[in-house]
Structure formats: C-alpha cells, structure tokens
Design an enzyme around this catalytic site. Structure first.
Site, short mmCIF file in Angstrom:
data_model
loop_
_atom_site.label_atom_id
_atom_site.label_comp_id
_atom_site.label_asym_id
_atom_site.label_seq_id
_atom_site.Cartn_x
_atom_site.Cartn_y
_atom_site.Cartn_z
N ASP A 140 22.47 31.56 -9.50
CA ASP A 140 21.89 31.22 -8.69
C ASP A 140 21.30 29.77 -8.73
O ASP A 140 21.86 28.99 -9.56
CB ASP A 140 20.64 32.57 -8.63
CG ASP A 140 19.97 31.99 -9.85
OD1 ASP A 140 20.24 31.32 -11.42
OD2 ASP A 140 18.90 32.85 -10.34
N HIS A 144 13.02 40.75 -10.24
CA HIS A 144 14.21 40.52 -9.52
C HIS A 144 15.10 40.02 -10.21
O HIS A 144 15.49 39.66 -11.08
CB HIS A 144 13.48 38.58 -8.32
CG HIS A 144 14.15 38.01 -9.48
ND1 HIS A 144 13.00 36.90 -8.86
CD2 HIS A 144 13.76 37.74 -10.76
CE1 HIS A 144 12.73 36.21 -10.06
NE2 HIS A 144 13.67 35.95 -11.28
N GLU A 173 14.61 38.38 -3.69
CA GLU A 173 13.09 38.99 -4.75
C GLU A 173 14.01 40.22 -3.69
O GLU A 173 14.49 41.06 -3.06
CB GLU A 173 12.74 38.04 -3.54
CG GLU A 173 13.25 36.94 -4.35
CD GLU A 173 12.06 36.11 -5.40
OE1 GLU A 173 12.72 37.17 -6.03
OE2 GLU A 173 11.38 35.45 -5.59
P1 PGA Z 1 13.18 34.29 -17.74
O1 PGA Z 1 13.78 34.84 -16.29
O2 PGA Z 1 14.66 34.39 -18.30
O3 PGA Z 1 12.92 32.93 -17.95
O4 PGA Z 1 11.73 35.83 -18.27
C1 PGA Z 1 14.17 35.84 -15.99
C2 PGA Z 1 14.35 35.82 -13.81
O5 PGA Z 1 13.19 35.19 -13.55
O6 PGA Z 1 15.37 36.09 -13.93
#
Ligand code: PGA
Length: 240
Positions: A63, A135, A140
């Site tokens: 993404d 998510h 989302e």
């Molecule tokens: P993080 O993000 O590894 O920085 O907690 C995970 C995500 O939001 O997909």
C-alpha cells in the site's frame, strides 16, 4: 487462524527468519511497512549483509499514501527502502509497487496493473500488520472482503496514527492498497501485532466473527494464516 505468541525480544528474529525463508523461494511475497515488522526487516538486512542469500522471490508493495512516493519520508515505500530494500541486491523489476503519485484515472490504472500482476504471479506470502482500527494494509473498516486493489478513503484513526511516520504533521486523505481479496488469495498470510497499544484491537479481532466492519477478521476465512503476537499484546486475562 493459528495463534503464535513470543516474547518482545524473540519477535524480530522469529519474523525475520520467516521472511528470509520466503525471500529465497520463487513466487511473489508482499511485505507491509509499519513499526510492527521494522526490527524484523533490520534483522533480515543485517543477515543478508553478513551472508548474502539467494533472492528468488518477487517483492510486491502492499500500500501507499496517495500523493507520496519512495523519496518522501513517511511513505510506506520510503520505510521499506530504508529498512530493507536498499540493503538487498534486488534485480531490476524484482520489486513491484504502486505509483501513488499519480492522480485520478491513473490511480485506477495502477490498481488494474497490480490486480493483473497478481493474477499472473499469485502471492505466496503476505506479511501484514494489524492497524489500531483493525485495518489491513489500507483496507479501512467497511471495506468489502471481495475488494481488489483500490483507492481508499482513510479513516480518522489511520490519519491520526500515521502521523508517527512523518517528520512533520501531514495531511493524508487517501491510500492505494491491495484489497482484502488480493490478500486472502495468498497461499500463506502472517499477520502481526506487537506492543501494549495493540491489545484492544487484538482482543476485538479474536472475539469478532468475520465482519466487514473489522477488516482483520477477514483473516479468519483464510486457511493458512498465522497471527504472530508478542507477549505485550497477548495477555491471557485480557482475552478470556
Ligand atoms: P504499525 O502499523 O505497524 O505502525 O502499527 C500497522 C498498520 O496500521 O497497518
């Protein structure tokens, strides 16, 4: 969904060794950015620098924030490059990712291009973090489990939490992401969460049957998913 729990100290190496194994095999591997796997990527990079191993996999980006590219600090691609890709000797074309700096119809073309690529070269492994709102990638809450690569409108939580990646406060509105159906089509999925700030969402994930209001619950429909947690997230008394 198989549950695996390890200590905070074991987490990077355990995950890193799984990544090293996947990188050495043919097929497409999708690695998520984010704080959760960051130390594992640094571990992989260090192992590779010490003793290079064959890189047979094709890497696929999960993404990106719309409007941002690999040169922009805070972008997903910047982080992946910084922590992992720049340390590996990748062949031209071995890394396939969205160009999120495009606009309008061109972003739709990017999604089409990615869906096409995944049809031709199906994913063998997806490594994905669980976001604080549940998510997966930038799928989302409310996203259809049947979704392919698409442009998503970011939730308030995602925008707020994502500020930690950027050197200054940054306006984010949309993301471009592989869809839930792309992720579920992978042979294997490793979903990860660590740290006490992920306790609530992991508890919700474990308690909730598959529901589009909580994208991570889609993983319960997949036959070969491991949910790897550290012991700061998984407190038995919290979960039971
Ligand atoms: P993080 O993000 O590894 O920085 O907690 C995970 C995500 O939001 O997909």
């Amino acid at each position: 969904m198989e549950l695996a729990i390890c200590s905070r100290h074991q987490f990077p190496q355990l995950l890193g060794d799984a990544i090293i194994t996947a990188l050495q095999q043919e097929g497409s591997v999708c690695l998520a950015s984010g704080d959760t796997p960051q130390l594992a990527y640094r571990y992989v990079a260090a192992q590779y620098q010490r003793r290079p191993f064959p890189l047979r996999a094709t890497l696929v980006g999960l993404d990106e924030w719309v409007g941002f590219g690999p040169q922009d600090e805070g972008s997903c691609q910047y982080a992946m490059h910084h922590d992992l890709y720049q340390h590996l000797s990748l062949r031209p074309g071995q890394l396939r990712q969205f160009d999120a700096r495009r606009a309008g119809d061109a972003l739709e073309e990017e999604c089409h291009r990615m869906n096409q690529l995944l049809t031709e070269q199906p994913l063998r492994l997806v490594l994905v973090g669980i976001g604080q709102n549940g998510h997966l990638g930038l799928n989302e809450p409310g996203v259809a489990f049947s979704s392919l690569a698409h442009v998503s409108n970011l939730s308030e939580t995602t925008v707020r939490v994502a500020q930690k990646y950027f050197p200054q406060s940054t306006t984010l509105r949309q993301g471009i992401t592989l869809g839930i159906a792309n992720i579920l089509a992978s042979e294997k999925i490793i979903a990860v969460a660590n740290g006490a700030h992920k306790r609530d969402i992991i508890q919700r994930l474990l308690m909730t049957p598959p529901s589009e209001t909580l994208p991570a619950t889609s993983l319960k429909q997949h036959h070969n998913t491991q949910l790897l947690l550290d012991d700061a997230v998984f407190h038995v008394e919290n979960i039971l």
